[in-house]
Design a protein around this motif. Structure first.
Motif, PDB file in Angstrom:
ATOM      1  N   ASP A  98       3.908   8.503  -4.638  1.00 23.56           N
ATOM      2  CA  ASP A  98       4.614   9.869  -3.938  1.00 23.56           C
ATOM      3  C   ASP A  98       6.292   9.374  -4.101  1.00 23.56           C
ATOM      4  N   ASP A  99       6.923  10.440  -3.678  1.00 21.32           N
ATOM      5  CA  ASP A  99       8.304  10.189  -3.722  1.00 21.32           C
ATOM      6  C   ASP A  99       8.550   9.151  -2.428  1.00 21.32           C
ATOM      7  N   LEU A 100       8.267   9.273  -1.375  1.00 24.43           N
ATOM      8  CA  LEU A 100       8.525   8.495  -0.204  1.00 24.43           C
ATOM      9  C   LEU A 100       7.483   8.337   0.810  1.00 24.43           C
ATOM     10  N   VAL A 101       7.419   7.207   1.583  1.00 23.47           N
ATOM     11  CA  VAL A 101       6.570   7.086   2.676  1.00 23.47           C
ATOM     12  C   VAL A 101       7.402   6.973   4.075  1.00 23.47           C
TER      13      VAL A 101
ATOM     14  N   THR B 175      -0.678   1.681  -4.562  1.00 28.74           N
ATOM     15  CA  THR B 175       0.031   2.784  -4.147  1.00 28.74           C
ATOM     16  C   THR B 175       1.688   2.226  -4.400  1.00 28.74           C
ATOM     17  N   GLY B 176       2.356   3.600  -4.747  1.00 27.92           N
ATOM     18  CA  GLY B 176       3.628   3.109  -4.886  1.00 27.92           C
ATOM     19  C   GLY B 176       4.593   4.304  -4.632  1.00 27.92           C
ATOM     20  N   VAL B 177       5.774   4.233  -3.973  1.00 25.62           N
ATOM     21  CA  VAL B 177       6.876   5.178  -3.632  1.00 25.62           C
ATOM     22  C   VAL B 177       8.237   4.872  -3.994  1.00 25.62           C
ATOM     23  N   LEU B 178       9.146   5.725  -4.162  1.00 26.72           N
ATOM     24  CA  LEU B 178      10.517   5.497  -4.346  1.00 26.72           C
ATOM     25  C   LEU B 178      11.132   4.752  -2.991  1.00 26.72           C
ATOM     26  N   TRP B 179      10.908   5.659  -1.894  1.00 27.53           N
ATOM     27  CA  TRP B 179      11.520   5.221  -0.629  1.00 27.53           C
ATOM     28  C   TRP B 179      10.355   4.881   0.367  1.00 27.53           C
TER      29      TRP B 179
ATOM     30  N   ALA C 233       3.993   3.846   9.247  1.00 28.64           N
ATOM     31  CA  ALA C 233       2.558   3.157   9.689  1.00 28.64           C
ATOM     32  C   ALA C 233       2.076   2.620   8.347  1.00 28.64           C
ATOM     33  N   PHE C 234       2.261   3.028   7.192  1.00 28.82           N
ATOM     34  CA  PHE C 234       1.496   2.673   5.870  1.00 28.82           C
ATOM     35  C   PHE C 234       2.720   2.068   4.982  1.00 28.82           C
ATOM     36  N   ILE C 235       2.190   0.816   4.653  1.00 22.26           N
ATOM     37  CA  ILE C 235       3.091  -0.017   3.453  1.00 22.26           C
ATOM     38  C   ILE C 235       2.195   0.122   2.130  1.00 22.26           C
ATOM     39  N   PRO C 236       3.198   0.754   1.202  1.00 13.73           N
ATOM     40  CA  PRO C 236       2.747   0.783   0.066  1.00 13.73           C
ATOM     41  C   PRO C 236       2.583  -0.717  -0.714  1.00 13.73           C
ATOM     42  N   ASP C 237       1.923  -0.648  -1.797  1.00 12.77           N
ATOM     43  CA  ASP C 237       2.050  -1.838  -2.691  1.00 12.77           C
ATOM     44  C   ASP C 237       3.225  -1.997  -3.235  1.00 12.77           C
ATOM     45  N   PHE C 238       3.968  -1.022  -3.580  1.00  8.71           N
ATOM     46  CA  PHE C 238       5.080  -1.020  -4.617  1.00  8.71           C
ATOM     47  C   PHE C 238       6.035   0.019  -3.782  1.00  8.71           C
ATOM     48  N   TRP C 239       7.480  -0.438  -3.867  1.00  6.62           N
ATOM     49  CA  TRP C 239       8.635   0.523  -3.512  1.00  6.62           C
ATOM     50  C   TRP C 239       9.749   0.106  -4.004  1.00  6.62           C
TER      51      TRP C 239
END
Length: 161
Positions: free
Chosen positions: A89-92, A116-120, A126-132
């Motif tokens: 996604d673009d952001l969390v 999971t990965g996001v730009l921002w 409440a959710f911490i992606p694997d990559f940002w």
């Protein structure tokens, strides 16, 4: 945000995935914000793109986050999905979209791995992606380079000469 800055964030995210030796069979991009990111990562890593429709913003300038709606199925051309997926996604922001999308994928597709990965990544999520690519300690509204299209009207476009 300029296109150059936006592209650099995608490159930074891609580099993190590469350096972590993240292995995935398909990239699941959340529509609409994650589509461009997912498309470019799909091309770079030579993995099929899968689209998951999601919407939660409405109102003036689509800045009011409401109830999340996920599509009932995924759009793809793969014979089989998985077993290793990368959800993009673009952001969390609040984290609701990635929580619900992850749960839907786990329930409907049953991947053996879901990254999971996001730009921002906003720090209050409440959710911490694997990559940002970038962590934001505040809660700014990010004006992405394609958002000017939301204010355009087809009748006011100028023809090419």
């Amino acid at each position: 945000m300029s296109w150059e800055q936006y592209d650099r964030l995608i490159e930074h995210l891609a580099l993190q995935l590469h350096q972590a030796s993240a292995d995935f069979d398909q990239i699941v991009a959340l529509s609409r914000g994650g589509l461009r990111v997912g498309d470019l990562l799909s091309r770079l890593f030579e993995r099929p793109l899968v689209v998951m429709a999601a919407t939660s913003y409405s109102g003036d300038d689509e800045r009011i986050q409401g109830k999340l709606k996920l599509g009932h199925q995924l759009a793809h051309t793969c014979d089989l999905l998985g077993p290793r997926l990368l959800l993009i996604d673009d952001l969390v922001d609040s984290g609701n979209t990635l929580v619900e999308a992850s749960a839907w994928l786990k329930n409907q597709v049953s991947p053996t791995q879901l990254l999971t990965g996001v730009l921002w990544r906003k720090a209050g999520s409440a959710f911490i992606p694997d990559f940002w690519a970038m962590e934001l300690t505040e809660n700014p509204w990010i004006v992405q380079p394609f958002e000017h299209w939301e204010k355009l009207q087809p009748g006011k476009l100028m023809p090419m000469r």
